[in-house]
Design an enzyme around this catalytic site. Sequence first.
Site, PDB file in Angstrom:
ATOM      1  N   HIS A 131       0.847  -1.192   0.000  1.00 44.12           N
ATOM      2  CA  HIS A 131       0.000   0.000   0.000  1.00 44.12           C
ATOM      3  C   HIS A 131       0.886   1.246   0.000  1.00 44.12           C
ATOM      4  CE1 HIS A 131      -2.346  -3.294   1.692  1.00 44.12           C
ATOM      5  NE2 HIS A 131      -3.442  -2.639   1.374  1.00 44.12           N
ATOM      6  N   HIS A 368      -3.923   3.153  -3.288  1.00 46.30           N
ATOM      7  CA  HIS A 368      -4.158   2.611  -1.946  1.00 46.30           C
ATOM      8  C   HIS A 368      -3.515   1.245  -1.750  1.00 46.30           C
ATOM      9  CE1 HIS A 368      -6.148   1.582   1.818  1.00 46.30           C
ATOM     10  NE2 HIS A 368      -6.495   0.422   1.250  1.00 46.30           N
ATOM     11  N   GLU A 517     -16.698  -3.416  25.128  1.00 48.19           N
ATOM     12  CA  GLU A 517     -15.890  -4.633  25.215  1.00 48.19           C
ATOM     13  C   GLU A 517     -14.704  -4.637  24.250  1.00 48.19           C
ATOM     14  OE1 GLU A 517     -19.976  -5.727  26.723  1.00 48.19           O
ATOM     15  OE2 GLU A 517     -19.183  -4.673  24.966  1.00 48.19           O
ATOM     16  N   ASP A 576     -31.947 -14.981  31.770  1.00 44.50           N
ATOM     17  CA  ASP A 576     -31.641 -14.037  30.688  1.00 44.50           C
ATOM     18  C   ASP A 576     -31.780 -14.688  29.314  1.00 44.50           C
ATOM     19  OD1 ASP A 576     -31.277 -11.688  32.080  1.00 44.50           O
ATOM     20  OD2 ASP A 576     -29.160 -12.069  32.458  1.00 44.50           O
ATOM     21  N   HIS A 580     -27.871 -14.548  26.195  1.00 43.85           N
ATOM     22  CA  HIS A 580     -26.817 -14.400  27.194  1.00 43.85           C
ATOM     23  C   HIS A 580     -26.152 -15.729  27.548  1.00 43.85           C
ATOM     24  CE1 HIS A 580     -28.456 -10.438  27.510  1.00 43.85           C
ATOM     25  NE2 HIS A 580     -27.796 -10.119  28.612  1.00 43.85           N
TER      26      HIS A 580
END
Length: 781
Positions: A131, A368, A517, A576, A580
């Site tokens: 690149h 690119h 997360e 749940d 979950h």
Amino acid sequence: MPAAKTQSRRTAMAAAAAGAAATTVVSGATGFAAPSLRPAAIAPSAAAGQAGKASSSTGSTNGVSAAVSAVGSAAALAAAVSSSSRKQQVRQGKSKLTRLATATATDVETECINAIRFLAVDAINKSKSGHPGAPMGQAPIGYLLMAEEMQYNPADPEWANRDRFVLSSGHGCMLQYSLLHLAGYKSVSMDDIKQFRQWGSKTPGHPENFETEGIEVTTGPLGMGISNAVGLAAAEAHLAAVYNKPDMTLIDHYTYTIAGDGCMQEGISHEACAYAGHLGLGKLIAFYDDNGITIDGHTDLSFTEDVGKRFEAYGWQVLTVTDGNTDVAAIRKAIEEAKACTDKPTLIKVKTIIGYGSPNKADSHDAHGAPLGAEEGEATRKQLGWKYGEFEVPQQVYDTFRKHAAAGAAKQAEWNKTWAAYQEKEPELAAQFKRAVLDRQLPDGWADALPKLTPDDKGKATRLHSQDCINAIASTLPEFIGGSADLAPSNMTLMKCTGDFLKGSYSERNMRFGIREFGMGAVANAISLDKTGLIPYCATFTIFSDYMRGAIRIAALSQAGTIFVTTHDSIAVGEDGPTHQPIETLPSLRLIPDLTVMRPADGNETAGAYKYAVERSKLHSRPTFMAFSRQALPNLPNSSIENVQKGAYEVVECANPTLILIGTGSEVSICVDAAKELESTGAKVRVVSMPSCEVFRDQPAIYKNALLPKHVPKMSVEAACTSGWGEFADAYVGIDVFGASAPGDTCMDKFGFNVPNVVSCASRCLAGERGVLSNGSQGKH
């Protein structure tokens, strides 16, 4: 994109490249302004002369030479391309914006920048892969960092107080390899440059910290690098707060990163950069290479948000350089302003042209992800006035970079004097700094603090045992730092002996990551890769590890010592429901090379898992993933910290078994109870707990064959997909369907994780049945 829109955009970019606007930094810093000229009437040599006058008349004190100013003046020639000619090119689908980049290339600064560009062009052309556009556009930024701004010592790439640099747009890695080579890092010789992307070279297709000295973190997946930079800056803030004294500073360095449009689009950058703004990490300086091109073409196909306003909303200082191709003074001024802002991270939005200097491929996706090619490479040499051959670097370029590297070595020598004085004045902290940060060793007997239990001790959820271990470690190891993605009360991950790591309290160790997360994982990885001995952990529910799967994989690949703590590890999550309840999560994580997965069955196994994870992090810089139960589990016979280090061991001993049950986590106690019933029928049953397949796999063959003899039928029992168990067992009890919403014990029972079903399947195994004997389908309704 409509032709008129494309034309308008390119004309505007040409005007910017010509220095039409004097203001280059939003804070008020000004770069040189190109004189108002009629470009068609001025030859390159005349442009150089006019540029010299312009530089003098503006009274610039930033060291911008006449040659660099000439770049801006001469670039205005590009705007003289006739309208009719351009329209014809657009109709033919071959529109290219030609820019004359320089009239003379005698200035050392310009030669340094162009040396970076052409090392990239030549290496990528030779490898026929890479690149080139990004390093050609980012070269002025790279030059300023490695030849003026950063403190580093190529002779000691792991000096604790070095500035950190992360190339988040890792596909442009020839920028970084060129800089390391020019600065004198032994890890990147000219031969290495010539072997770019080849087997066994030190210059792989994306930066790899484990392959090339001087590379801090492994980047490639876009957005990962700028998120890692947040972690490196957080590590600096913490260590500075812990160890610096008013008259003695051990930790005082910056973290720089270059990110591109792709990084800004990836969600991970939003998570980590919002967190950085919240923390007020004033020594984090990010350059946004705003070149407006991705693989698909111009970014306005899909990306039109105001990145600057977004970062301002995060709490960052935002500066803008309108001509990052030639206005080195403006970039330099922006860095100065960034350093002056101590309570916020800074984003410097630098407008560049991808493939700068290429007559036919600049400002297009053609620059690119593919080599320029020999013909275009030669045309680019002429365009930029680069008179040197392939892989040829003038000595004065080397001298410039090596002079700054020598200054970095001198700074380290001064730092060594400070460190010597520190040891005399602060002996206790100095001893801790030497052990934890410099030597990166654990104190003798540290593991003695981990809890030890017997079967008579009341059972509890392994997430609660995990809490006990975390707090035992926290009191013993001041380098232990981490937190949860807004689940600390459920993950049980708060350290009681310390406060929250926040703006104004960087010395504390409980990191409040928020519901981020993926960003959390990247930050934690970088804290480990900072190479200052910190032991990071991060936590969430087992199922939500899917949100940070990319960071977990990169941790394993880049040899980061992150400890991934997860809880609610099975369908026993209960009410749940299936969103979950992890089913395929643990088996799929076991497929990641160099990641150790631990699923403890009781308190001792939890302590053993932490002993393993901490030592693996601190001493070997490798990641561990741990999965703990929500529900209470009994403490088992024969479980111990020592047995966990084997990966698998006998919980219920049997010298000559006719059947072996292999369990993990919460299913081990079910196997123990099932074995008792089976023994009443005359079967001889050995129960094996396997907290870690990976650790067991690494044991000597004699131990593995003795524990799991090939001639004895073996059945695995795990509340997860049955995939993968064929390596150790002949028959499998698992769950190959999604769970359900109900109390946890009901879910376990309905899906077959109960003593009667395990006994029934074990009897079938003894009778010769093999393969999946129970897959949870009986629980579907």
